[in-house]
Design a protein around this motif. Sequence first.
Motif, mmCIF file in Angstrom:
data_model
loop_
_atom_site.group_PDB
_atom_site.id
_atom_site.type_symbol
_atom_site.label_atom_id
_atom_site.label_comp_id
_atom_site.label_asym_id
_atom_site.label_seq_id
_atom_site.Cartn_x
_atom_site.Cartn_y
_atom_site.Cartn_z
ATOM 1 N N ALA A 97 0.826 -1.219 0.000
ATOM 2 C CA ALA A 97 0.000 0.000 0.000
ATOM 3 C C ALA A 97 0.861 1.271 0.000
ATOM 4 N N PRO A 98 1.845 1.399 0.909
ATOM 5 C CA PRO A 98 2.668 2.622 0.850
ATOM 6 C C PRO A 98 3.477 2.746 -0.440
ATOM 7 N N ALA A 99 3.879 1.603 -1.032
ATOM 8 C CA ALA A 99 4.610 1.681 -2.305
ATOM 9 C C ALA A 99 3.709 2.264 -3.395
ATOM 10 N N LEU A 100 2.453 1.821 -3.434
ATOM 11 C CA LEU A 100 1.510 2.380 -4.401
ATOM 12 C C LEU A 100 1.334 3.882 -4.186
ATOM 13 N N THR A 101 1.217 4.269 -2.919
ATOM 14 C CA THR A 101 1.066 5.694 -2.612
ATOM 15 C C THR A 101 2.241 6.499 -3.161
ATOM 16 N N GLU A 102 3.450 5.982 -2.983
ATOM 17 C CA GLU A 102 4.638 6.704 -3.453
ATOM 18 C C GLU A 102 4.715 6.736 -4.984
ATOM 19 N N ILE A 103 4.297 5.636 -5.642
ATOM 20 C CA ILE A 103 4.303 5.635 -7.112
ATOM 21 C C ILE A 103 3.383 6.727 -7.640
ATOM 22 N N TYR A 104 2.152 6.783 -7.092
ATOM 23 C CA TYR A 104 1.217 7.820 -7.559
ATOM 24 C C TYR A 104 1.698 9.219 -7.160
ATOM 25 N N ARG A 105 2.432 9.306 -6.056
ATOM 26 C CA ARG A 105 2.974 10.615 -5.654
ATOM 27 C C ARG A 105 3.994 11.107 -6.698
ATOM 28 N N ASN A 117 0.310 15.574 -17.906
ATOM 29 C CA ASN A 117 -1.093 15.925 -17.654
ATOM 30 C C ASN A 117 -2.029 15.329 -18.698
ATOM 31 N N GLN A 118 -1.519 15.154 -19.909
ATOM 32 C CA GLN A 118 -2.356 14.606 -20.982
ATOM 33 C C GLN A 118 -2.510 13.087 -20.870
ATOM 34 N N TYR A 119 -1.432 12.408 -20.480
ATOM 35 C CA TYR A 119 -1.442 10.935 -20.572
ATOM 36 C C TYR A 119 -1.336 10.210 -19.232
ATOM 37 N N LEU A 120 -1.041 10.889 -18.146
ATOM 38 C CA LEU A 120 -0.857 10.197 -16.869
ATOM 39 C C LEU A 120 -1.855 10.653 -15.809
ATOM 40 N N GLN A 121 -3.083 10.857 -16.221
ATOM 41 C CA GLN A 121 -4.138 11.141 -15.245
ATOM 42 C C GLN A 121 -4.414 9.860 -14.453
ATOM 43 N N PRO A 122 -4.438 9.926 -13.116
ATOM 44 C CA PRO A 122 -4.609 8.708 -12.305
ATOM 45 C C PRO A 122 -5.836 7.890 -12.695
ATOM 46 N N ASN A 123 -6.931 8.547 -13.065
ATOM 47 C CA ASN A 123 -8.151 7.813 -13.401
ATOM 48 C C ASN A 123 -8.029 7.024 -14.703
ATOM 49 N N ASP A 124 -7.012 7.321 -15.509
ATOM 50 C CA ASP A 124 -6.807 6.598 -16.769
ATOM 51 C C ASP A 124 -5.895 5.386 -16.603
ATOM 52 N N LEU A 125 -5.285 5.264 -15.428
ATOM 53 C CA LEU A 125 -4.284 4.209 -15.242
ATOM 54 C C LEU A 125 -4.911 2.926 -14.717
ATOM 55 N N VAL A 126 -4.443 1.809 -15.249
ATOM 56 C CA VAL A 126 -4.847 0.485 -14.772
ATOM 57 C C VAL A 126 -3.841 0.057 -13.702
ATOM 58 N N GLN A 127 -4.352 -0.495 -12.611
ATOM 59 C CA GLN A 127 -3.471 -0.967 -11.534
ATOM 60 C C GLN A 127 -3.723 -2.449 -11.278
ATOM 61 N N VAL A 128 -2.655 -3.246 -11.369
ATOM 62 C CA VAL A 128 -2.754 -4.679 -11.084
ATOM 63 C C VAL A 128 -1.756 -5.017 -9.991
ATOM 64 N N THR A 129 -2.228 -5.708 -8.966
ATOM 65 C CA THR A 129 -1.336 -6.215 -7.926
ATOM 66 C C THR A 129 -1.548 -7.720 -7.809
ATOM 67 N N ALA A 130 -0.501 -8.423 -7.422
ATOM 68 C CA ALA A 130 -0.603 -9.868 -7.205
ATOM 69 C C ALA A 130 0.206 -10.219 -5.969
ATOM 70 N N GLY A 131 -0.389 -11.041 -5.107
ATOM 71 C CA GLY A 131 0.308 -11.436 -3.885
ATOM 72 C C GLY A 131 -0.671 -11.519 -2.732
ATOM 73 N N SER A 132 -0.191 -11.192 -1.550
ATOM 74 C CA SER A 132 -1.037 -11.240 -0.357
ATOM 75 C C SER A 132 -2.040 -10.097 -0.360
ATOM 76 N N LYS A 133 -3.142 -10.346 0.322
ATOM 77 C CA LYS A 133 -4.157 -9.295 0.430
ATOM 78 C C LYS A 133 -3.569 -8.123 1.209
ATOM 79 N N PHE A 134 -3.885 -6.917 0.810
ATOM 80 C CA PHE A 134 -3.370 -5.747 1.515
ATOM 81 C C PHE A 134 -4.464 -4.700 1.599
ATOM 82 N N GLN A 135 -4.302 -3.784 2.529
ATOM 83 C CA GLN A 135 -5.265 -2.702 2.712
ATOM 84 C C GLN A 135 -4.859 -1.537 1.843
ATOM 85 N N ASP A 136 -5.672 -1.229 0.820
ATOM 86 C CA ASP A 136 -5.333 -0.148 -0.119
ATOM 87 C C ASP A 136 -5.530 1.219 0.534
#
Length: 426
Positions: free
Chosen positions: A326-334, A407-426
């Motif tokens: 979860a924190p890694a995802l937060t930092e990627i989007y940051r 701004n044109q191509y990396l809007q968060p709502n346009d991005l697909v996110q896939v995770t695989a592994g243990s369940k985590f709290q997003d």
Amino acid sequence: MLDRTLQPNFGKIESIDLMEPKVRHLDNGIPVFSIDAGEQEVLKVELVFDAGTASSDKLLVASSTVKLLTEGTEKRSAQEIAEDMDFYGAHLQTEIGHDDGSLVLYTLSKHLKNTIGTLAETYAEANFPERDLETFLLKHKQELLVNEEKVGYLSARVFGTALFGEGHPYGRSAYSKDYEAVTRNDLVDFHAANLQGRIKYIFLAGKLDGDTIQLLNTYFGQTSRQPIPSTEVTVSPQDERTFHVEKAGAVQNAIKIGRVLFNRTHPDYIGMQILSTVLGGYFGSRLMDNIREDKGYTYGIRAGMVSLKHSGYFTISTEVGSDVCAPALTEIYREIERLRKELIPLHELELVRNYMLGSVLKSIDGPFHISEKWKGYIQYGLGMDAHHDLVKQIRTITSERLRELANQYLQPNDLVQVTAGSKFQD
């Protein structure tokens, strides 16, 4: 003598010359692109077919056909072919991607007259022995079962489907049952429909002798050239954006984030390449600096652009500890948000320019690499202008333009996110 105790002077790369291939045509019209260069008496001959994995309706048929070309012909077994190649210090290799397949011969230039016949034989007379096919499929099925235990593989399989859709030629992946459905007749039919008489072009690289083209013409220029089947690949937007593949007990989670964009014929492709490099395209990138060096969440993380014949996509890939997913995802989007909101400092952009120009130089070091570079351009109908444009854009693109692209191509709502592994709290 070079004093290796002194740091070499820093120099800027102002231009990069790329050797242009000489283009000839065999008697039947097959184009031959040749790079006659290098000091070593070696030669690479590559037959390219429009026979990538996307060209077959049935999974695994195209890849099995291309990879088994060297496993026996009507005249000789795989062992006899391999012994013949070893005798002359030559090597046959097959390659396949989504869009193209290749059969490649590496040989000493002086032995081309002795090895080109085997290249022609494996291309035209491959007979796909039943026993070799069974061994091939069993081996790859076992590899699949091993891969299905890896979170990186699971995330990549779902990522393709998430981007392009279920069953799409660019998004589908094989499952165990697919290996059991492939038959020898599938390969024979695919070979006849997509390879026989359907060489798209030939690439030559290395030291050419005076009779090289004549040899090619003798072995590949005398049969009639069949029409190459066209493959229509359309891409439809997918609605769902977030996926998680549960792998109970996994100590690492794989993360893939991206979106469908365009291939290298699009005017913004190079700009997105540069932006991706800033984000995660080299060891000192922002994602590496943040997620690896500062937070210690991962060993490595990368971002980049992938070009396909009918599409292309942006991707970020990493594996992190399951407890820090979860924190890694937060930092990627940051970091993506920083690209959208802030200008890239000039010193950082200059570093990326130098890294990318150095990578371009490395990618054309030697005739084999030059041939690969041109193969990448010609596949998209591009020429020398594309190379000049690549170097020019790397040297001149501005931080303002990169922020516009973000701004044109990396809007968060346009991005697909896939995770695989243990369940985590997003």
